[in-house]
Write an enzyme that holds these catalytic residues in place. Structure first.
Site, PDB file in Angstrom:
ATOM      1  N   HIS A   1       0.841  -1.209   0.000  1.00  0.00           N
ATOM      2  CA  HIS A   1       0.000   0.000   0.000  1.00  0.00           C
ATOM      3  C   HIS A   1       0.874   1.256   0.000  1.00  0.00           C
ATOM      4  CE1 HIS A   1      -3.432   2.589   1.279  1.00  0.00           C
ATOM      5  NE2 HIS A   1      -2.475   3.243   1.912  1.00  0.00           N
ATOM      6  N   GLU A   2       1.879   1.267   0.881  1.00  0.00           N
ATOM      7  CA  GLU A   2       2.760   2.433   0.951  1.00  0.00           C
ATOM      8  C   GLU A   2       3.651   2.524  -0.286  1.00  0.00           C
ATOM      9  OE1 GLU A   2       2.185   4.628   3.144  1.00  0.00           O
ATOM     10  OE2 GLU A   2       0.753   3.359   4.195  1.00  0.00           O
TER      11      GLU A   2
ATOM     12  N   HIS B   1       2.098   4.544  -2.897  1.00  0.00           N
ATOM     13  CA  HIS B   1       2.312   5.977  -2.674  1.00  0.00           C
ATOM     14  C   HIS B   1       3.707   6.389  -3.159  1.00  0.00           C
ATOM     15  CE1 HIS B   1      -1.342   6.483  -0.467  1.00  0.00           C
ATOM     16  NE2 HIS B   1      -0.965   5.790   0.591  1.00  0.00           N
TER      17      HIS B   1
ATOM     18  N   ASP C   1      -4.449   8.110  -1.085  1.00  0.00           N
ATOM     19  CA  ASP C   1      -5.319   7.208  -0.348  1.00  0.00           C
ATOM     20  C   ASP C   1      -6.737   7.283  -0.902  1.00  0.00           C
ATOM     21  OD1 ASP C   1      -3.599   5.990   1.483  1.00  0.00           O
ATOM     22  OD2 ASP C   1      -3.700   7.692   2.846  1.00  0.00           O
TER      23      ASP C   1
END
Length: 739
Positions: free
Chosen positions: A151-152, A155, A162
């Site tokens: 998930h990170e 980014h 998000d």
């Protein structure tokens, strides 16, 4: 690994994060750095490895067998047992993509990624805490570590935002339904052809970041002297059998193109990090290439003494192992050429003051010196040590320098002009207080002038943003082109997020040359240290087991009250960059106004009010000529065919100067907004060329009339998303959310 071999993926354009490469579908060059404040713990390293192996498996499956983690390097602190780890090569703490560090006060143990730019722009780094990696109970709160890392990673690598919001976890749909804030369920993807990816196990090595440094200088523009400097570089490489991890600084004001090319392969193969300082307009034009390929820094410095750029270049090369209390902080760096007084101020704040040194350099004749502390103590030339050979004076303030504003006055007592400059450096006030630090850089290391560049300055205190400061950037080239920009943290123009401590501005006045970058930061009456946060791993308040809701512990409370900074000042130098316009160009092409990113819409009675921040005529500089406002009840139509959607009459609307707050109110009778109807708005600015900006973000108004109040509960809805149970209760038109 048990991996899938086919699947659907969204087509995503990949950019290049520093040091990371995608080779045969495997990511290499990923660097994880452990902060020196973290105690040595073998279990921590093993959990990092397990996290990456699981993340590699999960990423590979999630993107249809296209990407995985192939090679990851972990750097450990120098105070760990050195005999257990390999020596680092070009890996440095400040270059890391993932930091294992103490909790950020605004996030606690929550993983997060620091994002500077707009959606789609790569981010700065991922922050994880030792507790997140060691405490298995936190996997219930934030999810399995490998999945959280992916998930990170989205980014970091792809600049995704998000798809959820803690401030607004739910929204009211056009049909009057309460829905979770998320990515649209109507987004469709494109099927990619199957790849030939061959997954392999993640290879993780650990490195101890220790190095020696050699300084090679050439202060002559003659080819002979330049060759000697490069020969000195070659000697360092061939004499020392263990060059692994060493650093070299090359300073030259001459040219030696052929020699640099001859030894370039040897330099890169030696695993030596090379920093280059190009002094003046005649210095070698190929220096930047060798720094880039060895992961060093390239810096340009003007030869004039009053620019102070050479001193700034050396100050920016100060290495950091992640312990901010050891870091050198530059409070002031300024110079002038004058026949009179040279006056100025610098501020010592509560986070710094130890090891404070004031350094003055002059051109030919010793100036008169007067330094006044906040309580009125005077330091003059007799208090300074004087090196006549280098024409340098220095004063070390004993103990901890007094907090407050310091004044300096230097007087040239000669009739002819002379150059002089002053530099003030300091360190943290104590080992327990992290200092306010500034990091400056451009979004590109080079530009062909086809689009504007972005200047960034991050002002933080232990990861917390310092907001509402006065931040200016000075960019100066070896062709004597100079630009001064006011950087803002407004969430408009080049700035992605308001009050995140990241100040930015577009640099559109591009001319060919090599540029230095200096940022000055000083306090304002409103400057504060904030607990603001933009993103982080999704907190899971609870989950369902056999039909029963099991709640996780609540997040630790965060004090959202900002802390006053008081009087402070900083200067910081960013890595230099190059602008190379096409041959024959006298300047960059004309640029349109920048995209409006903060459009908001509000429906009050029969009137719609739109608010936004004014763009400029050229990106965020100047004043646009006119606005185009369009609307539609069809979101897809407005997004895909802005110019073909309905138009709002803007004949009475005149753009203001860039950065101004714009507000425009008009009647909604054209829109036929009935109960449950949504209307979408977007805006574009146009300059005198005429060139039109990109379409803005889309704002929405929805008319929702609540039912007649009853004493009983009107509606109870239970929504289960993943493992999270959410109860939405509507009483008398008021939405209450229980999580």
């Amino acid at each position: 690994m048990d991996l899938q071999t086919s699947g659907l993926v969204f087509v995503i354009l990949l950019s290049s994060t520093f040091g990371i490469e995608l080779i045969d579908h495997g990511y290499t060059g990923v660097l994880i750095a452990i902060n020196p404040n973290v105690p040595e713990d073998p279990a921590l390293l093993e959990n990092i490895k397990d996290m990456l192996k699981n993340a590699s498996d999960y990423l590979y499956n999630a993107v249809g067998n296209r990407f995985y983690f192939k090679e990851v390097t972990i750097t450990v602190p120098a105070n760990w047992n050195a005999t257990s780890y390999k020596k680092a090569t070009t890996e440095r703490y400040i270059k890391a993509h993932v930091f294992i560090d103490e909790p950020n006060p605004a996030y606690g143990d929550e993983p997060y990624t620091l994002q500077y730019g707009q959606c789609g722009n790569e981010s700065q780094y991922i922050h994880l805490t030792p507790n997140f990696l060691l405490d298995d109970q936190l996997t219930d709160v934030y999810g399995e570590r490998g999945r959280v890392f992916v998930h990170e990673w989205a980014h970091l690598r792809w600049g995704l935002y998000d798809e959820y919001s803690e401030e607004e976890p739910f929204y009211l749909s056009g049909e009057g339904k309460v829905e979770a804030t998320r990515c649209s369920i109507n987004i469709t993807g494109q099927q990619c052809m199957p790849g030939d990816c061959k997954p392999c196990e993640t290879n993780i090595t650990t490195g101890l970041p220790t190095s020696d440094c050699m300084f090679v200088v050439n202060n002559s523009s003659s080819a002979k002297e330049s060759i000697m400097a490069i020969q000195g570089l070659d000697i360092v490489i061939t004499q020392d059998k263990d060059t692994l991890g060493d650093e070299i600084v090359i300073l030259t004001d001459g040219e030696a193109t052929d020699v640099i090319k001859d030894c370039e392969d040897a330099v890169i193969g030696s695993k030596v990090m090379v920093h280059t300082i190009a002094l003046g307009p005649n210095s070698d034009k190929t220096l930047q290439n060798i720094s880039t390929k060895t992961y060093g820094q390239f810096l340009y410095a003007a030869q004039s003494l009053d620019s102070n750029e050479l001193v700034d270049a050396f100050a920016s090369l100060t290495a950091s192992d992640g312990n901010l209390t050891h870091q050198i902080i530059q409070l002031e760096s300024s110079g002038t050429t004058t026949t009179d007084w040279f006056n100025g101020t610098f501020a010592v704040d509560w986070t710094v003051g130890n090891g404070t040194v004031i350094t003055i350099v002059y051109e030919a004749h010793l100036p008169s010196i007067f330094i006044r502390s906040p309580n009125g103590d005077i330091f003059n030339g007799s208090h300074f040590s004087h090196d006549v050979t280098t024409k340098t004076l220095s004063l070390k303030i004993p103990g901890t320098a007094e907090v407050g504003e310091w004044h300096y006055s230097l007087l040239n007592e000669r009739d002819s002009e002379e150059a002089m400059a002053i530099t003030v450096i300091t360190r943290a006030a104590s080992a327990d207080v992290a200092p306010i630090v500034v990091k400056a850089h451009m979004d590109q290391k080079s530009s062909d002038g086809s689009k504007a560049m972005v200047v960034y300055a991050a002002v933080t205190q232990k990861g917390l943003p310092v907001i509402m400061a006065d931040v200016t950037a000075t960019l100066e080239s070896d062709t004597n082109h100079k630009a001064s920009l006011q950087l803002v943290d407004s969430g408009a123009g080049a700035d992605a997020f308001k009050h995140d401590g990241i100040y930015s501005a577009y640099f559109s006045d591009l001319m060919s040359g090599r540029y230095s970058l200096k940022v000055r930061v000083k306090n304002t009456d409103k400057a504060r240290i904030s607990m603001h946060r933009n993103s982080g791993a999704m907190y899971i308040p609870g989950y369902v087991v056999n039909g029963q809701v099991v709640m996780n512990p609540p997040k630790p409370p965060v004090n959202h009250e900002p802390v006053e900074v008081g009087s402070f000042s900083r200067t910081a130098t960013g890595e230099s960059f190059v602008v190379a316009l096409p041959p024959g160009s006298t300047g960059p092409p004309p640029f349109p106004p920048c995209k409006i990113t903060d459009l908001k819409a509000n429906l009050e009675g029969d009137n719609v009010t739109l608010t936004w921040t004014a763009p400029g005529a050229s990106y965020d500089q100047g004043t646009a000529s006119l606005y185009h406002i369009h609307w539609s009840e069809d979101l897809g139509l407005l997004r895909g065919q802005f110019d073909k959607s309905e138009v709002v009459n803007t004949s009475a609307l005149s753009p203001q100067e860039a950065g101004s707050v714009e507000e425009y109110t008009f009647s909604s009778y054209h829109f036929n907004i009935t109960n449950g109807t949504s209307v979408y708005f977007a805006i574009a600015a146009e300059n005198a060329e005429p060139l039109q900006s990109e379409m803005s973000n889309i704002a929405r108004v929805v008319k929702f009339e609540p039912p007649v109040p009853h004493k009983s509960i009107d509606m109870i809805a239970v929504a289960v998303s993943g493992t999270v149970a959410v109860i939405v209760v509507m009483i008398a038109g008021i939405v209450i959310v229980h999580m």
